[in-house]
Design a protein around this motif. Structure first.
Motif, PDB file in Angstrom:
ATOM      1  N   PRO A  99      51.632 -26.000  44.421  1.00 20.34           N
ATOM      2  CA  PRO A  99      51.048 -26.440  45.700  1.00 20.34           C
ATOM      3  C   PRO A  99      51.874 -26.027  46.916  1.00 20.34           C
ATOM      4  CG  PRO A  99      50.942 -28.198  44.074  1.00 20.34           C
ATOM      5  CD  PRO A  99      51.774 -27.113  43.470  1.00 20.34           C
ATOM      6  N   MET A 100      53.204 -26.038  46.777  1.00 20.02           N
ATOM      7  CA  MET A 100      54.050 -25.669  47.904  1.00 20.02           C
ATOM      8  C   MET A 100      53.841 -24.214  48.302  1.00 20.02           C
ATOM      9  SD  MET A 100      56.158 -26.415  50.240  1.00 20.02           S
ATOM     10  CE  MET A 100      56.632 -28.072  49.768  1.00 20.02           C
ATOM     11  N   GLN A 109      51.118 -22.423  47.842  1.00 14.69           N
ATOM     12  CA  GLN A 109      49.803 -22.318  48.469  1.00 14.69           C
ATOM     13  C   GLN A 109      49.807 -22.909  49.875  1.00 14.69           C
ATOM     14  OE1 GLN A 109      46.676 -23.707  45.894  1.00 14.69           O
ATOM     15  NE2 GLN A 109      47.543 -22.723  44.076  1.00 14.69           N
ATOM     16  N   ARG A 110      50.612 -23.956  50.053  1.00 14.03           N
ATOM     17  CA  ARG A 110      50.717 -24.574  51.380  1.00 14.03           C
ATOM     18  C   ARG A 110      51.397 -23.613  52.369  1.00 14.03           C
ATOM     19  NH1 ARG A 110      52.737 -29.011  49.566  1.00 14.03           N
ATOM     20  NH2 ARG A 110      50.717 -29.991  49.153  1.00 14.03           N
ATOM     21  N   ALA A 146      49.000 -20.826  53.330  1.00 13.43           N
ATOM     22  CA  ALA A 146      47.994 -21.272  54.304  1.00 13.43           C
ATOM     23  C   ALA A 146      48.586 -21.349  55.706  1.00 13.43           C
ATOM     24  CB  ALA A 146      47.437 -22.627  53.887  1.00 13.43           C
ATOM     25  N   TRP A 147      49.800 -21.873  55.826  1.00 14.68           N
ATOM     26  CA  TRP A 147      50.438 -21.957  57.137  1.00 14.68           C
ATOM     27  C   TRP A 147      50.752 -20.577  57.700  1.00 14.68           C
ATOM     28  CZ3 TRP A 147      50.065 -25.653  60.387  1.00 14.68           C
ATOM     29  CH2 TRP A 147      49.938 -26.972  59.953  1.00 14.68           C
ATOM     30  N   SER A 205      41.853 -20.986  52.603  1.00 14.67           N
ATOM     31  CA  SER A 205      43.184 -21.542  52.335  1.00 14.67           C
ATOM     32  C   SER A 205      43.274 -23.000  52.751  1.00 14.67           C
ATOM     33  CB  SER A 205      44.254 -20.725  53.077  1.00 14.67           C
ATOM     34  OG  SER A 205      44.332 -19.419  52.584  1.00 14.67           O
ATOM     35  N   LEU A 206      42.697 -23.322  53.910  1.00 15.14           N
ATOM     36  CA  LEU A 206      42.708 -24.713  54.377  1.00 15.14           C
ATOM     37  C   LEU A 206      41.874 -25.607  53.471  1.00 15.14           C
ATOM     38  CD1 LEU A 206      42.377 -24.190  58.231  1.00 15.14           C
ATOM     39  CD2 LEU A 206      44.392 -24.950  56.975  1.00 15.14           C
ATOM     40  N   LYS A 233      41.496 -25.213  50.282  1.00 12.50           N
ATOM     41  CA  LYS A 233      42.308 -25.455  49.095  1.00 12.50           C
ATOM     42  C   LYS A 233      43.343 -26.553  49.358  1.00 12.50           C
ATOM     43  CE  LYS A 233      41.960 -20.783  47.171  1.00 12.50           C
ATOM     44  NZ  LYS A 233      42.715 -19.524  46.856  1.00 12.50           N
ATOM     45  N   LEU A 234      43.939 -26.523  50.562  1.00 10.60           N
ATOM     46  CA  LEU A 234      44.905 -27.562  50.912  1.00 10.60           C
ATOM     47  C   LEU A 234      44.227 -28.929  50.975  1.00 10.60           C
ATOM     48  CD1 LEU A 234      47.139 -25.999  53.715  1.00 10.60           C
ATOM     49  CD2 LEU A 234      47.689 -26.339  51.315  1.00 10.60           C
ATOM     50  N   HIS A 235      43.024 -28.964  51.490  1.00 13.11           N
ATOM     51  CA  HIS A 235      42.286 -30.221  51.578  1.00 13.11           C
ATOM     52  C   HIS A 235      42.022 -30.790  50.185  1.00 13.11           C
ATOM     53  CE1 HIS A 235      39.587 -33.220  53.174  1.00 13.11           C
ATOM     54  NE2 HIS A 235      38.635 -32.823  52.339  1.00 13.11           N
ATOM     55  N   ALA A 237      45.235 -32.136  48.786  1.00 14.08           N
ATOM     56  CA  ALA A 237      45.675 -33.360  49.466  1.00 14.08           C
ATOM     57  C   ALA A 237      44.913 -34.584  48.985  1.00 14.08           C
ATOM     58  CB  ALA A 237      45.525 -33.210  50.982  1.00 14.08           C
TER      59      ALA A 237
END
Length: 235
Positions: A151-152, A154-155, A158-159, A225-226, A228-230, A233
């Motif tokens: 996850p890190m 991928q995070r 995305a950023w 990407s966002l 996926k983060l959602h 989360a």
């Protein structure tokens, strides 16, 4: 079938869009001094009687200049070859081909920070393309794909996408406003001279069209990407 189609678009089509966006933005940034010398520019000044003789359809021969973020290419007449400057993030455009009554002073390069920020944005965009593509194709990598499952990672990817998208778009918008004002000032000055003015016309170039298409494409992988983060989360 719908799920497979959605998966295919998300995993395989969005990296293609990101690559296309990256190439379009890069070409718009490098033109015309490095490539596409007479085909792509952010601003063009070409021979035309449209300002001094409105409604005239007569062909005009005269100087032309094609301006970009890194420099310009120019020629004294339609038959001459283009002479291009060496690329620089703080270019001084060569307007020596213009006649003495042309408002050359209004044709100036944007602040050096804008091309520099665009270059930074392109570098981060390239890194985002690599990370986004690797995340999309991680299931083909065997054990090496485990890195892109984190996850890190991928995070961070995305950023990177968000940062490069906003920085690049904002920098190009600044350049667009700068050249847009130059076009208005140049053309108004020629119109003010009436029929005695130089037969030239300034226009924003097709490079900006490439940029807007590039960032429209760029927005799609950023949104993916966002999303996926959602999902991560809410787990």
């Amino acid at each position: 079938m719908l799920a497979d189609l959605s998966k295919g678009v998300t995993l395989y089509f969005t990296p293609v869009l990101m690559l296309t966006a990256l190439l379009l933005a890069l070409f718009a940034y490098l033109a015309p001094t490095v490539m596409l010398h007479s085909q792509v520019a952010l601003l063009t000044v070409t021979p035309s009687s449209s300002l001094t003789q409105p409604g005239s359809t007569q062909g005009v021969d005269g100087p032309s200049i094609f301006l970009g973020a890194l420099g310009s290419c120019s020629r004294p007449n339609n038959a001459a070859g283009l002479v291009c400057m060496s690329p620089s993030i703080s270019p001084v455009y060569d307007t020596s081909v213009f006649p003495s009554n042309a408002p050359s002073a209004v044709i100036s390069a944007p602040p050096a920070s804008a091309p520099a920020f665009i270059a930074v944005a392109l570098v981060f965009s390239a890194i985002f393309f690599v990370t986004f593509t690797a995340i999309s194709f991680r299931h083909f990598m065997g054990k090496a794909g485990a890195v892109w499952e984190k996850p890190m990672v991928q995070r961070v990817s995305a950023w990177l996408g968000i940062f490069s998208f906003l920085l690049g778009l904002a920098s190009f918008l600044i350049v667009f406003m700068w050249f847009g004002k130059a076009v208005v000032d140049f053309n108004q000055s020629i119109q003010g001279q009436g029929s005695n003015g130089p037969q030239l016309v300034a226009q924003t170039g097709n490079a900006f069209t490439m940029v807007w298409v590039a960032y429209a494409f760029f927005a799609i992988p950023v949104i993916v990407s966002l999303a996926k983060l959602h999902v991560l989360a809410t787990k």
